[in-house]
Design a protein around this motif. Structure first.
Motif, PDB file in Angstrom:
ATOM      1  N   GLN A 153       0.836  -1.200   0.000  1.00  0.00           N
ATOM      2  CA  GLN A 153       0.000   0.000   0.000  1.00  0.00           C
ATOM      3  C   GLN A 153       0.865   1.242   0.000  1.00  0.00           C
ATOM      4  OE1 GLN A 153      -2.743  -0.305   3.355  1.00  0.00           O
ATOM      5  NE2 GLN A 153      -4.338  -0.997   1.959  1.00  0.00           N
ATOM      6  N   LEU A 154       0.481   2.199  -0.795  1.00  0.00           N
ATOM      7  CA  LEU A 154       1.092   3.516  -0.794  1.00  0.00           C
ATOM      8  C   LEU A 154      -0.023   4.530  -0.636  1.00  0.00           C
ATOM      9  CD1 LEU A 154       2.765   1.744  -3.226  1.00  0.00           C
ATOM     10  CD2 LEU A 154       4.263   3.698  -2.839  1.00  0.00           C
ATOM     11  N   GLN A 155       0.013   5.258   0.462  1.00  0.00           N
ATOM     12  CA  GLN A 155      -1.061   6.199   0.785  1.00  0.00           C
ATOM     13  C   GLN A 155      -0.536   7.617   0.692  1.00  0.00           C
ATOM     14  OE1 GLN A 155      -1.877   3.853   4.616  1.00  0.00           O
ATOM     15  NE2 GLN A 155      -3.904   4.578   4.069  1.00  0.00           N
ATOM     16  N   ALA A 156      -0.997   8.330  -0.312  1.00  0.00           N
ATOM     17  CA  ALA A 156      -0.608   9.729  -0.481  1.00  0.00           C
ATOM     18  C   ALA A 156      -1.591  10.633   0.247  1.00  0.00           C
ATOM     19  CB  ALA A 156      -0.574  10.072  -1.963  1.00  0.00           C
ATOM     20  N   SER A 157      -1.069  11.676   0.846  1.00  0.00           N
ATOM     21  CA  SER A 157      -1.910  12.641   1.545  1.00  0.00           C
ATOM     22  C   SER A 157      -1.245  14.002   1.524  1.00  0.00           C
ATOM     23  CB  SER A 157      -2.155  12.188   2.989  1.00  0.00           C
ATOM     24  OG  SER A 157      -0.931  12.116   3.701  1.00  0.00           O
ATOM     25  N   GLY A 158      -2.008  15.007   1.938  1.00  0.00           N
ATOM     26  CA  GLY A 158      -1.444  16.344   2.065  1.00  0.00           C
ATOM     27  C   GLY A 158      -1.843  17.328   0.993  1.00  0.00           C
ATOM     28  N   GLY A 159      -2.625  16.888   0.028  1.00  0.00           N
ATOM     29  CA  GLY A 159      -3.058  17.804  -1.016  1.00  0.00           C
ATOM     30  C   GLY A 159      -4.043  18.826  -0.489  1.00  0.00           C
ATOM     31  N   GLY A 160      -4.361  19.785  -1.330  1.00  0.00           N
ATOM     32  CA  GLY A 160      -5.311  20.813  -0.940  1.00  0.00           C
ATOM     33  C   GLY A 160      -5.340  21.944  -1.928  1.00  0.00           C
ATOM     34  N   LEU A 161      -6.010  22.999  -1.538  1.00  0.00           N
ATOM     35  CA  LEU A 161      -6.124  24.199  -2.360  1.00  0.00           C
ATOM     36  C   LEU A 161      -5.169  25.251  -1.826  1.00  0.00           C
ATOM     37  CD1 LEU A 161      -7.555  25.985  -4.485  1.00  0.00           C
ATOM     38  CD2 LEU A 161      -9.276  26.500  -2.717  1.00  0.00           C
ATOM     39  N   VAL A 162      -4.376  25.808  -2.716  1.00  0.00           N
ATOM     40  CA  VAL A 162      -3.407  26.815  -2.305  1.00  0.00           C
ATOM     41  C   VAL A 162      -3.305  27.876  -3.387  1.00  0.00           C
ATOM     42  CG1 VAL A 162      -1.452  25.548  -3.310  1.00  0.00           C
ATOM     43  CG2 VAL A 162      -1.058  27.127  -1.404  1.00  0.00           C
ATOM     44  N   GLN A 163      -2.963  29.067  -2.984  1.00  0.00           N
ATOM     45  CA  GLN A 163      -2.798  30.141  -3.963  1.00  0.00           C
ATOM     46  C   GLN A 163      -1.449  30.036  -4.650  1.00  0.00           C
ATOM     47  OE1 GLN A 163      -3.500  33.824  -1.797  1.00  0.00           O
ATOM     48  NE2 GLN A 163      -5.631  33.839  -2.489  1.00  0.00           N
ATOM     49  N   SER A 164      -1.382  30.604  -5.829  1.00  0.00           N
ATOM     50  CA  SER A 164      -0.123  30.651  -6.554  1.00  0.00           C
ATOM     51  C   SER A 164       0.966  31.266  -5.678  1.00  0.00           C
ATOM     52  CB  SER A 164      -0.309  31.484  -7.826  1.00  0.00           C
ATOM     53  OG  SER A 164       0.873  31.516  -8.572  1.00  0.00           O
ATOM     54  N   GLY A 165       2.131  30.618  -5.662  1.00  0.00           N
ATOM     55  CA  GLY A 165       3.217  31.073  -4.809  1.00  0.00           C
ATOM     56  C   GLY A 165       3.240  30.405  -3.446  1.00  0.00           C
ATOM     57  N   GLY A 166       2.208  29.664  -3.134  1.00  0.00           N
ATOM     58  CA  GLY A 166       2.111  29.004  -1.842  1.00  0.00           C
ATOM     59  C   GLY A 166       2.868  27.689  -1.790  1.00  0.00           C
ATOM     60  N   SER A 167       2.734  26.990  -0.667  1.00  0.00           N
ATOM     61  CA  SER A 167       3.469  25.748  -0.441  1.00  0.00           C
ATOM     62  C   SER A 167       2.553  24.653   0.102  1.00  0.00           C
ATOM     63  CB  SER A 167       4.598  25.975   0.575  1.00  0.00           C
ATOM     64  OG  SER A 167       5.533  26.912   0.118  1.00  0.00           O
ATOM     65  N   LEU A 168       2.922  23.441  -0.197  1.00  0.00           N
ATOM     66  CA  LEU A 168       2.273  22.257   0.354  1.00  0.00           C
ATOM     67  C   LEU A 168       3.327  21.172   0.521  1.00  0.00           C
ATOM     68  CD1 LEU A 168      -1.029  21.803  -1.731  1.00  0.00           C
ATOM     69  CD2 LEU A 168      -0.888  22.344   0.703  1.00  0.00           C
ATOM     70  N   THR A 169       3.108  20.294   1.481  1.00  0.00           N
ATOM     71  CA  THR A 169       3.971  19.126   1.620  1.00  0.00           C
ATOM     72  C   THR A 169       3.116  17.866   1.546  1.00  0.00           C
ATOM     73  OG1 THR A 169       5.611  20.285   2.969  1.00  0.00           O
ATOM     74  CG2 THR A 169       5.594  17.886   3.082  1.00  0.00           C
ATOM     75  N   LEU A 170       3.422  17.022   0.582  1.00  0.00           N
ATOM     76  CA  LEU A 170       2.723  15.761   0.430  1.00  0.00           C
ATOM     77  C   LEU A 170       3.475  14.661   1.165  1.00  0.00           C
ATOM     78  CD1 LEU A 170       1.905  15.876  -3.399  1.00  0.00           C
ATOM     79  CD2 LEU A 170       0.651  16.887  -1.480  1.00  0.00           C
ATOM     80  N   SER A 171       2.726  13.684   1.652  1.00  0.00           N
ATOM     81  CA  SER A 171       3.320  12.535   2.335  1.00  0.00           C
ATOM     82  C   SER A 171       2.869  11.256   1.657  1.00  0.00           C
ATOM     83  CB  SER A 171       2.890  12.498   3.802  1.00  0.00           C
ATOM     84  OG  SER A 171       3.309  13.643   4.494  1.00  0.00           O
ATOM     85  N   CYS A 172       3.738  10.266   1.664  1.00  0.00           N
ATOM     86  CA  CYS A 172       3.423   8.954   1.101  1.00  0.00           C
ATOM     87  C   CYS A 172       3.855   7.899   2.100  1.00  0.00           C
ATOM     88  CB  CYS A 172       4.141   8.750  -0.228  1.00  0.00           C
ATOM     89  SG  CYS A 172       3.929   7.097  -0.943  1.00  0.00           S
ATOM     90  N   LEU A 173       2.883   7.266   2.723  1.00  0.00           N
ATOM     91  CA  LEU A 173       3.148   6.207   3.699  1.00  0.00           C
ATOM     92  C   LEU A 173       3.148   4.870   2.964  1.00  0.00           C
ATOM     93  CD1 LEU A 173       3.516   5.199   6.601  1.00  0.00           C
ATOM     94  CD2 LEU A 173       1.015   5.201   6.811  1.00  0.00           C
ATOM     95  N   VAL A 174       4.230   4.140   3.112  1.00  0.00           N
ATOM     96  CA  VAL A 174       4.414   2.891   2.377  1.00  0.00           C
ATOM     97  C   VAL A 174       4.379   1.707   3.326  1.00  0.00           C
ATOM     98  CG1 VAL A 174       5.943   1.611   0.841  1.00  0.00           C
ATOM     99  CG2 VAL A 174       5.851   4.111   0.706  1.00  0.00           C
ATOM    100  N   SER A 175       3.650   0.681   2.950  1.00  0.00           N
ATOM    101  CA  SER A 175       3.613  -0.543   3.740  1.00  0.00           C
ATOM    102  C   SER A 175       3.560  -1.744   2.807  1.00  0.00           C
ATOM    103  CB  SER A 175       2.406  -0.539   4.683  1.00  0.00           C
ATOM    104  OG  SER A 175       1.197  -0.478   3.945  1.00  0.00           O
ATOM    105  N   GLY A 176       4.013  -2.865   3.335  1.00  0.00           N
ATOM    106  CA  GLY A 176       3.928  -4.095   2.561  1.00  0.00           C
ATOM    107  C   GLY A 176       5.135  -4.417   1.712  1.00  0.00           C
ATOM    108  N   LEU A 177       6.138  -3.567   1.718  1.00  0.00           N
ATOM    109  CA  LEU A 177       7.381  -3.889   1.022  1.00  0.00           C
ATOM    110  C   LEU A 177       8.543  -3.367   1.847  1.00  0.00           C
ATOM    111  CD1 LEU A 177       8.168  -0.922  -0.241  1.00  0.00           C
ATOM    112  CD2 LEU A 177       6.716  -1.640  -2.123  1.00  0.00           C
ATOM    113  N   THR A 178       9.715  -3.831   1.501  1.00  0.00           N
ATOM    114  CA  THR A 178      10.898  -3.418   2.249  1.00  0.00           C
ATOM    115  C   THR A 178      11.260  -1.998   1.841  1.00  0.00           C
ATOM    116  OG1 THR A 178      11.648  -5.715   2.242  1.00  0.00           O
ATOM    117  CG2 THR A 178      13.262  -4.019   2.847  1.00  0.00           C
ATOM    118  N   PHE A 179      10.874  -1.070   2.680  1.00  0.00           N
ATOM    119  CA  PHE A 179      10.977   0.343   2.319  1.00  0.00           C
ATOM    120  C   PHE A 179      12.400   0.735   1.966  1.00  0.00           C
ATOM    121  CE2 PHE A 179       9.319   4.528   2.061  1.00  0.00           C
ATOM    122  CZ  PHE A 179      10.252   5.396   2.615  1.00  0.00           C
ATOM    123  N   GLY A 180      13.351   0.280   2.733  1.00  0.00           N
ATOM    124  CA  GLY A 180      14.731   0.666   2.498  1.00  0.00           C
ATOM    125  C   GLY A 180      15.300   0.140   1.195  1.00  0.00           C
TER     126      GLY A 180
END
Length: 121
Positions: free
Chosen positions: A2-29
């Motif tokens: 599973q790969l779960q992406a999160s952190g999206g949203g609405l932002v104005q031009s010039g703004g910032s966002l940080t997305l996260s991806c939580l990974v499970s079920g495989l050897t992450f390293g």
């Protein structure tokens, strides 16, 4: 796997966002993780990739604005997006990929649901 992406949203031009991806079920390293996006009516495109060896790759149009990182303890990959532009509006997905050199078009081994990023002008 599973790969779960999160952190999206609405932002104005010039703004910032940080997305996260939580990974499970495989050897992450042992996995290279990439972010790709798909805008309405457009083909998907790879945005960035973080390889097992620690190297990073970026789409030319996001270089200097986006930063990919990973936390091997939390099994999470992040995409920090600064100075966002309306052209960055898309659904962003994270995926496991065998080689980061393939990140622009794939193929991707595993991917999950995306998270929507909307940048208003």
């Amino acid at each position: 796997v599973q790969l779960q992406a999160s952190g999206g949203g609405l932002v104005q031009s010039g703004g910032s966002l940080t997305l996260s991806c939580l990974v499970s079920g495989l050897t992450f390293g042992d996995s290279s993780i990439t972010w790709y996006r798909q805008a309405p009516g457009k083909a998907r495109e790879g945005v960035s990739c973080f390889s097992v060896s620690g190297s990073t790759l970026y789409l030319d149009s996001v270089k200097g604005r986006f930063t990919i990182s990973r936390d091997n303890v939390k099994n999470t990959v992040y995409l920090k997006m600064d100075n966002l532009e309306p052209e960055d509006t898309a659904i962003y997905y994270c995926a496991a990929i065998r080689r980061c050199s393939w990140f622009r078009e794939g193929p991707y081994d595993y991917w999950g649901r995306g998270t929507l990023v909307t940048v208003s002008s």
